[in-house]
Design an enzyme around this catalytic site. Structure first.
Site, mmCIF file in Angstrom:
data_model
loop_
_atom_site.group_PDB
_atom_site.id
_atom_site.type_symbol
_atom_site.label_atom_id
_atom_site.label_comp_id
_atom_site.label_asym_id
_atom_site.label_seq_id
_atom_site.Cartn_x
_atom_site.Cartn_y
_atom_site.Cartn_z
ATOM 1 N N HIS A 179 13.971 -21.731 -12.095
ATOM 2 C CA HIS A 179 14.306 -21.050 -13.227
ATOM 3 C C HIS A 179 15.385 -20.414 -12.927
ATOM 4 O O HIS A 179 15.458 -19.401 -12.210
ATOM 5 C CB HIS A 179 13.220 -20.246 -13.962
ATOM 6 C CG HIS A 179 11.869 -21.148 -14.242
ATOM 7 N ND1 HIS A 179 10.718 -20.879 -14.105
ATOM 8 C CD2 HIS A 179 12.108 -22.269 -15.401
ATOM 9 C CE1 HIS A 179 9.916 -21.858 -14.713
ATOM 10 N NE2 HIS A 179 10.856 -22.639 -15.493
ATOM 11 N N GLU A 182 15.891 -16.252 -12.367
ATOM 12 C CA GLU A 182 15.161 -15.887 -11.267
ATOM 13 C C GLU A 182 15.775 -15.498 -10.038
ATOM 14 O O GLU A 182 15.660 -16.096 -8.907
ATOM 15 C CB GLU A 182 13.832 -16.308 -11.210
ATOM 16 C CG GLU A 182 12.921 -16.583 -12.436
ATOM 17 C CD GLU A 182 11.794 -17.373 -12.595
ATOM 18 O OE1 GLU A 182 11.576 -18.172 -11.437
ATOM 19 O OE2 GLU A 182 11.354 -17.598 -13.681
ATOM 20 N N ARG A 237 17.201 -19.828 -18.581
ATOM 21 C CA ARG A 237 15.871 -20.199 -17.552
ATOM 22 C C ARG A 237 16.039 -21.779 -17.400
ATOM 23 O O ARG A 237 15.619 -22.114 -16.347
ATOM 24 C CB ARG A 237 14.579 -19.912 -18.528
ATOM 25 C CG ARG A 237 13.425 -20.492 -17.958
ATOM 26 C CD ARG A 237 12.219 -20.253 -19.088
ATOM 27 N NE ARG A 237 11.218 -20.817 -18.709
ATOM 28 C CZ ARG A 237 9.928 -20.453 -18.223
ATOM 29 N NH1 ARG A 237 10.006 -19.331 -17.415
ATOM 30 N NH2 ARG A 237 8.963 -21.111 -18.096
ATOM 31 N N ASN A 254 10.196 -26.806 -14.986
ATOM 32 C CA ASN A 254 8.845 -26.631 -14.531
ATOM 33 C C ASN A 254 7.902 -26.827 -15.567
ATOM 34 O O ASN A 254 6.800 -26.714 -15.509
ATOM 35 C CB ASN A 254 8.781 -25.037 -14.020
ATOM 36 C CG ASN A 254 7.739 -25.125 -12.982
ATOM 37 O OD1 ASN A 254 7.721 -26.093 -11.897
ATOM 38 N ND2 ASN A 254 6.950 -24.378 -12.818
ATOM 39 N N SER A 307 10.177 -15.828 -9.839
ATOM 40 C CA SER A 307 10.042 -14.430 -10.137
ATOM 41 C C SER A 307 9.444 -14.415 -11.581
ATOM 42 O O SER A 307 9.821 -15.303 -12.476
ATOM 43 C CB SER A 307 11.054 -13.414 -9.605
ATOM 44 O OG SER A 307 12.230 -13.803 -10.713
ATOM 45 N N TYR A 308 8.868 -13.181 -11.872
ATOM 46 C CA TYR A 308 8.609 -12.298 -11.070
ATOM 47 C C TYR A 308 6.871 -12.012 -11.430
ATOM 48 O O TYR A 308 6.343 -12.704 -12.433
ATOM 49 C CB TYR A 308 9.066 -10.762 -11.589
ATOM 50 C CG TYR A 308 8.977 -10.423 -12.938
ATOM 51 C CD1 TYR A 308 8.129 -9.592 -13.409
ATOM 52 C CD2 TYR A 308 9.828 -11.071 -14.117
ATOM 53 C CE1 TYR A 308 7.905 -9.286 -14.726
ATOM 54 C CE2 TYR A 308 9.512 -10.802 -15.412
ATOM 55 C CZ TYR A 308 8.442 -9.831 -15.854
ATOM 56 O OH TYR A 308 8.232 -9.566 -17.411
ATOM 57 N N TYR A 358 -1.949 -18.436 -16.780
ATOM 58 C CA TYR A 358 -2.314 -19.364 -18.093
ATOM 59 C C TYR A 358 -2.314 -20.874 -17.668
ATOM 60 O O TYR A 358 -1.516 -21.071 -16.675
ATOM 61 C CB TYR A 358 -1.377 -19.109 -19.061
ATOM 62 C CG TYR A 358 0.124 -19.090 -18.663
ATOM 63 C CD1 TYR A 358 0.809 -20.097 -18.777
ATOM 64 C CD2 TYR A 358 0.703 -17.621 -18.577
ATOM 65 C CE1 TYR A 358 2.188 -19.899 -18.295
ATOM 66 C CE2 TYR A 358 1.941 -17.524 -18.323
ATOM 67 C CZ TYR A 358 2.893 -18.771 -18.217
ATOM 68 O OH TYR A 358 4.246 -18.779 -17.890
ATOM 69 N N GLU A 380 5.201 -15.755 -7.088
ATOM 70 C CA GLU A 380 5.983 -15.284 -7.863
ATOM 71 C C GLU A 380 6.522 -13.875 -7.185
ATOM 72 O O GLU A 380 5.580 -13.256 -6.864
ATOM 73 C CB GLU A 380 5.152 -14.854 -9.187
ATOM 74 C CG GLU A 380 4.791 -16.120 -10.206
ATOM 75 C CD GLU A 380 5.818 -16.492 -11.130
ATOM 76 O OE1 GLU A 380 7.110 -15.715 -11.124
ATOM 77 O OE2 GLU A 380 5.766 -17.558 -11.683
#
Length: 419
Positions: A179, A182, A237, A254, A307-308, A358, A380
């Protein structure tokens, strides 16, 4: 005069980079107290005209959510939250203030590096990262080589650092920056590369790991997105691929892996930040890694840095069923989190993706685990929300140092439990 100069340079900087600005944008920390409020927040998220950027989605009552709200909608969103009795506070008062500081620090560091050494405690451009990778290879030819595994959509090379003491060994895969925004992950990966070469032969742990296993490290998994996040939109992202039939650009890499592809936690809307793409492996960045790992044939661990939130997770994300290897992976993750915490006291939450955050389909470690790579983990990194994606550069080194202890704990386990 000084003020005029500042304004001139500001305008010049904006002009050179056509940087999207975030003046007056706020990041709100929201704490939903029940399922009803979570439903309200999800409905709010679906209002596309508000252009909300959920840094951390609302999942369970009492858990914080973070959302960046464009300046023009700040009042409307606050009024909505108040009308629903949803508690919130301001996490970042003005996003642009942090971005300006970040930019300033990068420029200052660039000047400093011209007359000195590479500073691992700073954020760097893709070009600077590539240059430093080449330097590492040049300085340690017996231990490090560069392997090109493909090119990005915009034709940037995807270069992996291979750490090997020779022979055809089983391997550990480590990637960062899937991403784009990050940034602490790409920086941590580069520091890690330097740490491996500095400590080999001195630290018995990494020495014995490399005597048994090769390490493949991809510091910038999404090079196009990274460049875009530095030159156009810091909050970017996704990849930068063109989506047919849509004006919106990019796929969430991702959500693009062949693991429950297109399921919950991924969007079919090309304009969404979690758009899964037209098909699994449609993104050349993802496909390049998949092809490399399949052709290598002996990858035993797959670790990815995000992250994060300070989490250390293992599969599954696309479904909420318990792994056969749950007990072992849980134990390894707990141990890694303990090692990590021993340095600066940084606390990590540990568990399967589905329960820790999630349900999210199409993620890399779900694919790697299903492919047979038992030791599949996602970190993360820092923080838990003071700065979010805009972690100040002064936290790069402590983040990288503590993460290294976690990584080492995992790699030691992989070394001691061949399969």
């Amino acid at each position: 005069m000084a003020m005029r100069l500042i304004l001139f340079f500001g305008a010049l900087f904006g002009h050179i980079y056509c940087l999207e600005t975030f003046v007056g944008d706020q990041v709100l920390e929201i704490v939903p107290s029940n399922e009803e409020q979570i439903k309200n927040l999800l409905q709010l998220e679906a209002q596309e005209h508000l252009q909300l950027d959920f840094w951390k989605s609302p999942t369970t009552p009492g858990e914080t959510a973070h959302v960046r709200v464009p300046f023009v909608n700040v009042q409307a969103v606050k009024v909505f939250l108040e009308s629903q009795g949803i508690a919130y506070s301001i996490m970042i008062e003005d996003v642009q203030v942090l971005l300006d500081k970040e930019n300033e620090e990068m420029l200052f560091n660039r000047r400093r590096e011209r007359s000195g050494n590479f500073n691992f405690g700073a954020y760097h451009t893709l070009e600077e990262i590539s240059q430093e990778m080449d330097n590492l290879v040049a300085e340690h030819p017996g231990l490090v080589s560069k392997v090109n595994i493909g090119s990005s959509f915009e034709n940037r090379p995807m270069n992996v650092l291979k750490f090997s003491t020779g022979g055809d060994k089983p391997a550990i895969w480590l990637d960062a920056g899937i991403h784009a925004r990050e940034w602490v992950t790409q920086a941590t990966a580069l520091w890690t590369a330097n740490k491996i070469v500095s400590d080999y032969g001195k630290d018995p742990s990494i020495t014995s790991i490399l005597d048994a296993l090769d390490i493949f490290l991809l510091p910038v998994t999404n090079p196009d997105g990274y460049v875009f996040s530095q030159t156009k939109n810091r909050m970017w992202r996704k990849t930068r691929s063109k989506v047919s039939g849509s004006l919106c650009v990019g796929v969430d890499p991702n959500r693009n892996w062949d693991a429950g592809f297109g399921g919950p936690g991924a969007s079919s809307n090309p304009c969404s930040d979690s758009y899964h793409g037209p098909s699994a492996n449609s993104e050349v960045e993802v496909k390049s890694i998949v092809d490399f790992i399949k052709s290598h044939g002996k990858v035993k661990a797959f670790i990815t840095l995000h992250s994060y939130s300070q989490l250390l997770m293992f599969p599954y994300g696309y479904k909420c069923t318990k792994l056969d290897d749950f007990d072992e992976l849980s134990e390894v993750a707990q141990k890694a989190a303990q090692s990590l915490r021993s340095l600066h006291g940084t606390k990590y939450k540990v568990g399967p993706i589905c329960s820790v955050i999630y349900q999210a389909s199409g993620g890399s470690i779900d694919w790697s685990y299903d492919y047979g790579i038992k030791y599949s983990f996602a970190f993360e990194l820092r923080d838990t929300g003071r700065y979010g994606f805009l972690l100040p550069a002064r936290q790069i080194l402590p983040t990288a140092e503590e993460t290294w202890l976690g990584l080492k704990a995992i790699m030691e386990h992989v070394r001691d439990h061949p399969y």
